[in-house]
Design a protein around this motif. Structure first.
Motif, PDB file in Angstrom:
ATOM      1  N   SER A 245     -12.144  72.594  71.547  1.00 18.09           N
ATOM      2  CA  SER A 245     -13.417  71.849  71.582  1.00 18.09           C
ATOM      3  C   SER A 245     -13.932  71.717  73.010  1.00 18.09           C
ATOM      4  O   SER A 245     -15.137  71.789  73.259  1.00 18.09           O
ATOM      5  N   MET A 246     -13.004  71.504  73.948  1.00 18.41           N
ATOM      6  CA  MET A 246     -13.400  71.344  75.354  1.00 18.41           C
ATOM      7  C   MET A 246     -14.071  72.622  75.854  1.00 18.41           C
ATOM      8  O   MET A 246     -15.119  72.576  76.500  1.00 18.41           O
ATOM      9  N   LEU A 247     -13.484  73.746  75.535  1.00 21.67           N
ATOM     10  CA  LEU A 247     -14.035  75.034  75.965  1.00 21.67           C
ATOM     11  C   LEU A 247     -15.424  75.257  75.343  1.00 21.67           C
ATOM     12  O   LEU A 247     -16.335  75.752  76.000  1.00 21.67           O
ATOM     13  N   ASN A 248     -15.592  74.857  74.085  1.00 20.10           N
ATOM     14  CA  ASN A 248     -16.903  74.981  73.445  1.00 20.10           C
ATOM     15  C   ASN A 248     -17.948  74.129  74.165  1.00 20.10           C
ATOM     16  O   ASN A 248     -19.078  74.558  74.394  1.00 20.10           O
ATOM     17  N   ALA A 249     -17.566  72.909  74.540  1.00 21.82           N
ATOM     18  CA  ALA A 249     -18.505  72.015  75.230  1.00 21.82           C
ATOM     19  C   ALA A 249     -18.805  72.534  76.638  1.00 21.82           C
ATOM     20  O   ALA A 249     -19.944  72.457  77.113  1.00 21.82           O
ATOM     21  N   GLU A 250     -17.806  73.094  77.290  1.00 21.16           N
ATOM     22  CA  GLU A 250     -18.023  73.656  78.631  1.00 21.16           C
ATOM     23  C   GLU A 250     -18.993  74.839  78.547  1.00 21.16           C
ATOM     24  O   GLU A 250     -19.865  74.997  79.403  1.00 21.16           O
ATOM     25  N   TYR A 251     -18.835  75.636  77.521  1.00 21.84           N
ATOM     26  CA  TYR A 251     -19.747  76.769  77.330  1.00 21.84           C
ATOM     27  C   TYR A 251     -21.174  76.253  77.119  1.00 21.84           C
ATOM     28  O   TYR A 251     -22.125  76.734  77.752  1.00 21.84           O
ATOM     29  N   ALA A 252     -21.319  75.249  76.246  1.00 19.46           N
ATOM     30  CA  ALA A 252     -22.650  74.700  75.957  1.00 19.46           C
ATOM     31  C   ALA A 252     -23.281  74.134  77.232  1.00 19.46           C
ATOM     32  O   ALA A 252     -24.471  74.319  77.492  1.00 19.46           O
ATOM     33  N   TYR A 253     -22.490  73.454  78.031  1.00 17.03           N
ATOM     34  CA  TYR A 253     -22.987  72.882  79.296  1.00 17.03           C
ATOM     35  C   TYR A 253     -23.474  74.002  80.220  1.00 17.03           C
ATOM     36  O   TYR A 253     -24.592  73.971  80.728  1.00 17.03           O
ATOM     37  N   LYS A 254     -22.622  74.986  80.402  1.00 17.07           N
ATOM     38  CA  LYS A 254     -22.910  76.070  81.347  1.00 17.07           C
ATOM     39  C   LYS A 254     -24.136  76.891  80.906  1.00 17.07           C
ATOM     40  O   LYS A 254     -24.885  77.389  81.737  1.00 17.07           O
ATOM     41  N   LYS A 255     -24.342  77.026  79.604  1.00 15.03           N
ATOM     42  CA  LYS A 255     -25.452  77.828  79.097  1.00 15.03           C
ATOM     43  C   LYS A 255     -26.707  76.994  78.815  1.00 15.03           C
ATOM     44  O   LYS A 255     -27.667  77.489  78.231  1.00 15.03           O
ATOM     45  N   GLY A 256     -26.674  75.713  79.148  1.00 17.55           N
ATOM     46  CA  GLY A 256     -27.858  74.871  78.943  1.00 17.55           C
ATOM     47  C   GLY A 256     -28.145  74.569  77.473  1.00 17.55           C
ATOM     48  O   GLY A 256     -29.288  74.326  77.093  1.00 17.55           O
TER      49      GLY A 256
END
Ligand code: 11C
Length: 352
Positions: free
Chosen positions: A339-350
């Motif tokens: 889940s953390m990696l998914n949220a980090e991806y969402a953050y990084k991709k706006g």
């Protein structure tokens, strides 16, 4: 400033891993720890059950609040959910309707027709289902990660499918007791035994893998065309799922080619340098260092990639089928870390 996040189910097996990963996180900061009324007002440090994590004193001193959806939606952009699936469904829906981005480990929404199951090395393209369908309005959405036994093998399967094409996958699992949450762990009541049944596990593996390895187009998830057959068992190991794979592929690569494709595989988290991404998502082990939970998931193993990589070994071919073993960390990569990696991806991709 950093994005404010809530941890739901903070006193549970997955919740405590979320808290561990959020300490000093470069993008996110904990706004509050939430759990059932039973834990309300308790100090986080007093709820730690089995394991000895190295939390900071200020984290240990944080107080647990009860889950108040209105408060959380006003105070946080993200909720990381480690609440049990039975309770997760309605709470996560309410949060999404109030505009929260919910990154959940629970299974309740995985098969919803608008909710993606994301492992960012595998299918970040399916994130588009969120915006496309905008089911909850107000900018809220739910992103799930897969069941830990699916997560452990989905990255190798993606790499093999891309390179050689998959026809059929037979998987047998040897799953750690931490997958069953805290009640299973202290008792270790299956020592000396193997239980060849885990409720709904085989169905979950068969459908989740097909959804993730399929496509999303024209407002619909299209499941992957190859078949997955799963046999799941619980074994007396604390952390780390071991899985045996027997695979029928369209092409007939050599063992060396298979090993190279796995070891060289990189996904979006590696390209973007996400904070929780392992450098190498698939570690191919030599014969003298076969994948085993005791080496692959325990702290202190030099290349364990903080529990975020899958270790693959014993790659063989017999009668035209490819065989291999995979070990992965079920509560890190297969749980909070996913889940953390998914949220980090969402953050990084706006996408947040
Ligand atoms: C187990 N894989 O080991 C299960 C736990 O759907 O996320 C995780 C269940 C899930 O018992």
């Amino acid at each position: 400033g950093k994005v404010k996040v809530a941890v739901l189910g903070a006193t549970g097996m997955i919740g405590q891993r979320f808290v561990e990963m959020l300490e000093d996180h470069p993008y996110f900061e904990i706004e509050g720890l939430y759990a059932s009324e039973r834990s309300e007002g308790k100090r986080f440090g007093d709820t730690l059950k089995v394991r000895d994590y190295n939390y900071k004193q200020e984290t240990l001193d944080m107080k647990i609040s009860k889950m108040d959806v209105d408060h959380i939606s006003k105070a946080c952009r993200i909720a990381f959910s480690g609440i049990p699936s039975e309770l997760a469904g309605p709470t996560e829906t309410e949060l999404a309707q109030k505009g929260v981005a919910v990154f959940t480990n629970a299974g309740s929404h995985r098969m919803d027709p608008h909710v993606p199951i994301i492992v960012p090395e595998v299918n970040t393209d399916q994130f588009c289902s969120i915006k496309d369908q905008d089911t909850y309005g107000n900018g809220g959405y739910i992103v799930t990660n897969a069941n830990c036994s699916s997560t452990g093998i989905v990255v190798p399967l993606r790499a093999l499918n891309d390179a050689f094409g998959l026809n059929e996958v037979f998987v047998s699992t040897y799953q750690a007791i931490s997958g069953a949450g805290y009640p299973g762990v202290p008792s270790l009541d299956i020592v000396g035994n193997v239980i060849p049944f885990i409720s709904h596990e085989e169905e979950k593996m068969e459908t989740e893998l097909a959804k993730m390895l399929g496509t999303y187009a024209d407002g619909e998830f299209k499941y992957a065309g190859f078949k997955v057959m799963a046999n799941c068992a619980r074994v007396p190991v604390i952390d780390g799922h071991t899985e045996s794979l027997v695979i029928d592929m369209k092409e007939s690569p050599s063992i060396e080619e298979v090993a190279k494709v796995l070891a060289d595989f990189r996904g979006e988290p590696q390209k973007l340098g996400l904070p929780s991404a392992p450098e190498q998502p698939i570690i191919v082990r030599a014969e003298e260092n076969r994948p085993q939970p005791i080496y692959d998931v325990f702290a202190g193993t030099p290349d364990r990639a903080r529990g975020m990589a899958s270790s693959v070994g014993r790659i063989r071919c017999s009668n035209g089928y490819y065989k291999m073993w995979v070990v992965s960390h079920n509560t890190l990569r297969g749980g909070a870390g996913g889940s953390m990696l998914n949220a980090e991806y969402a953050y990084k991709k706006g996408i947040l």
